[in-house]
Design a protein around this motif. Sequence first.
Motif, PDB file in Angstrom:
ATOM      1  N   TYR A  59     -64.848  20.926  17.363  1.00  0.00           N
ATOM      2  CA  TYR A  59     -64.361  19.611  17.774  1.00  0.00           C
ATOM      3  C   TYR A  59     -62.856  19.516  17.560  1.00  0.00           C
ATOM      4  N   VAL A  60     -62.207  18.798  18.458  1.00  0.00           N
ATOM      5  CA  VAL A  60     -60.817  18.479  18.181  1.00  0.00           C
ATOM      6  C   VAL A  60     -60.800  17.392  17.113  1.00  0.00           C
ATOM      7  N   ASP A  61     -59.647  17.245  16.472  1.00  0.00           N
ATOM      8  CA  ASP A  61     -59.562  16.328  15.338  1.00  0.00           C
ATOM      9  C   ASP A  61     -59.963  14.902  15.713  1.00  0.00           C
ATOM     10  N   SER A  62     -59.591  14.455  16.897  1.00  0.00           N
ATOM     11  CA  SER A  62     -59.870  13.072  17.287  1.00  0.00           C
ATOM     12  C   SER A  62     -61.356  12.814  17.504  1.00  0.00           C
ATOM     13  N   ALA A  63     -62.141  13.875  17.659  1.00  0.00           N
ATOM     14  CA  ALA A  63     -63.576  13.728  17.888  1.00  0.00           C
ATOM     15  C   ALA A  63     -64.407  13.935  16.623  1.00  0.00           C
ATOM     16  N   LYS A  64     -63.824  14.562  15.632  1.00  0.00           N
ATOM     17  CA  LYS A  64     -64.577  14.868  14.411  1.00  0.00           C
ATOM     18  C   LYS A  64     -65.068  13.596  13.740  1.00  0.00           C
ATOM     19  N   GLY A  65     -66.336  13.608  13.373  1.00  0.00           N
ATOM     20  CA  GLY A  65     -66.914  12.473  12.684  1.00  0.00           C
ATOM     21  C   GLY A  65     -67.411  11.375  13.598  1.00  0.00           C
ATOM     22  N   ARG A  66     -67.035  11.427  14.871  1.00  0.00           N
ATOM     23  CA  ARG A  66     -67.471  10.391  15.817  1.00  0.00           C
ATOM     24  C   ARG A  66     -68.325  10.959  16.942  1.00  0.00           C
ATOM     25  N   PHE A  67     -68.002  12.161  17.395  1.00  0.00           N
ATOM     26  CA  PHE A  67     -68.708  12.768  18.521  1.00  0.00           C
ATOM     27  C   PHE A  67     -69.574  13.920  18.029  1.00  0.00           C
ATOM     28  N   THR A  68     -70.687  14.129  18.721  1.00  0.00           N
ATOM     29  CA  THR A  68     -71.561  15.256  18.414  1.00  0.00           C
ATOM     30  C   THR A  68     -71.955  15.942  19.711  1.00  0.00           C
ATOM     31  N   ILE A  69     -71.705  17.234  19.766  1.00  0.00           N
ATOM     32  CA  ILE A  69     -72.119  18.025  20.930  1.00  0.00           C
ATOM     33  C   ILE A  69     -73.410  18.751  20.589  1.00  0.00           C
ATOM     34  N   SER A  70     -74.319  18.794  21.543  1.00  0.00           N
ATOM     35  CA  SER A  70     -75.593  19.474  21.310  1.00  0.00           C
ATOM     36  C   SER A  70     -76.085  20.050  22.624  1.00  0.00           C
ATOM     37  N   ARG A  71     -77.094  20.888  22.530  1.00  0.00           N
ATOM     38  CA  ARG A  71     -77.616  21.490  23.754  1.00  0.00           C
ATOM     39  C   ARG A  71     -79.127  21.588  23.685  1.00  0.00           C
ATOM     40  N   ASP A  72     -79.743  21.476  24.839  1.00  0.00           N
ATOM     41  CA  ASP A  72     -81.189  21.665  24.981  1.00  0.00           C
ATOM     42  C   ASP A  72     -81.360  22.827  25.942  1.00  0.00           C
ATOM     43  N   ASN A  73     -81.638  23.999  25.380  1.00  0.00           N
ATOM     44  CA  ASN A  73     -81.723  25.193  26.223  1.00  0.00           C
ATOM     45  C   ASN A  73     -82.904  25.138  27.179  1.00  0.00           C
ATOM     46  N   THR A  74     -83.932  24.382  26.830  1.00  0.00           N
ATOM     47  CA  THR A  74     -85.102  24.290  27.718  1.00  0.00           C
ATOM     48  C   THR A  74     -84.764  23.504  28.977  1.00  0.00           C
ATOM     49  N   LYS A  75     -83.751  22.645  28.870  1.00  0.00           N
ATOM     50  CA  LYS A  75     -83.347  21.835  30.009  1.00  0.00           C
ATOM     51  C   LYS A  75     -82.000  22.270  30.584  1.00  0.00           C
ATOM     52  N   ASN A  76     -81.422  23.312  30.001  1.00  0.00           N
ATOM     53  CA  ASN A  76     -80.087  23.772  30.426  1.00  0.00           C
ATOM     54  C   ASN A  76     -79.094  22.620  30.455  1.00  0.00           C
ATOM     55  N   THR A  77     -79.132  21.818  29.425  1.00  0.00           N
ATOM     56  CA  THR A  77     -78.322  20.604  29.373  1.00  0.00           C
ATOM     57  C   THR A  77     -77.549  20.542  28.057  1.00  0.00           C
ATOM     58  N   VAL A  78     -76.308  20.118  28.184  1.00  0.00           N
ATOM     59  CA  VAL A  78     -75.467  19.892  27.017  1.00  0.00           C
ATOM     60  C   VAL A  78     -75.152  18.398  26.944  1.00  0.00           C
ATOM     61  N   TYR A  79     -75.132  17.880  25.739  1.00  0.00           N
ATOM     62  CA  TYR A  79     -74.907  16.449  25.520  1.00  0.00           C
ATOM     63  C   TYR A  79     -73.647  16.236  24.682  1.00  0.00           C
ATOM     64  N   LEU A  80     -73.060  15.074  24.868  1.00  0.00           N
ATOM     65  CA  LEU A  80     -71.978  14.640  23.993  1.00  0.00           C
ATOM     66  C   LEU A  80     -72.296  13.213  23.562  1.00  0.00           C
ATOM     67  N   GLN A  81     -72.719  13.082  22.323  1.00  0.00           N
ATOM     68  CA  GLN A  81     -72.976  11.759  21.755  1.00  0.00           C
ATOM     69  C   GLN A  81     -71.663  11.232  21.210  1.00  0.00           C
ATOM     70  N   MET A  82     -71.236  10.100  21.713  1.00  0.00           N
ATOM     71  CA  MET A  82     -69.960   9.522  21.310  1.00  0.00           C
ATOM     72  C   MET A  82     -70.208   8.180  20.635  1.00  0.00           C
ATOM     73  N   ASN A  83     -69.841   8.102  19.377  1.00  0.00           N
ATOM     74  CA  ASN A  83     -70.003   6.871  18.596  1.00  0.00           C
ATOM     75  C   ASN A  83     -68.635   6.329  18.193  1.00  0.00           C
ATOM     76  N   SER A  84     -68.629   5.090  17.779  1.00  0.00           N
ATOM     77  CA  SER A  84     -67.386   4.450  17.322  1.00  0.00           C
ATOM     78  C   SER A  84     -66.262   4.647  18.341  1.00  0.00           C
ATOM     79  N   LEU A  85     -66.579   4.379  19.579  1.00  0.00           N
ATOM     80  CA  LEU A  85     -65.617   4.629  20.647  1.00  0.00           C
ATOM     81  C   LEU A  85     -64.397   3.712  20.523  1.00  0.00           C
ATOM     82  N   LYS A  86     -63.263   4.259  20.926  1.00  0.00           N
ATOM     83  CA  LYS A  86     -61.986   3.542  20.868  1.00  0.00           C
ATOM     84  C   LYS A  86     -61.400   3.460  22.279  1.00  0.00           C
TER      85      LYS A  86
END
Length: 116
Positions: A59-86
Amino acid sequence: QVQLVESGGGLVQAGGSLRLSCAASGIIFSINYMGWYRQTPGKQRELVALITTGGSSYYVDSAKGRFTISRDNTKNTVYLQMNSLKPEDTAVYYCKAERSGGMAYWGKGTLVTVSS
């Protein structure tokens, strides 16, 4: 070829959350990593977060602690959960996939607007 389709953008108030999705299709077996980038008018596209096929994330510094990247290999999908948006998170968010050898593929982007 690899096709990437992003979804999940929208308008949210500051402090709110969004989850972006990037669905990959095509020849995906040789992808080394997938990542999320963002771009605002007049500025260069910048990395937000990436995740390797092994599951390691960065993660870049501005995303640390607020964003989470994850992947579901069964769906070939990557997610970006973004919290505390500014408001400064407002941008077009792009998904990128990079293969062994450096060939990269981009999605068309999804707009995230954070109101103050």
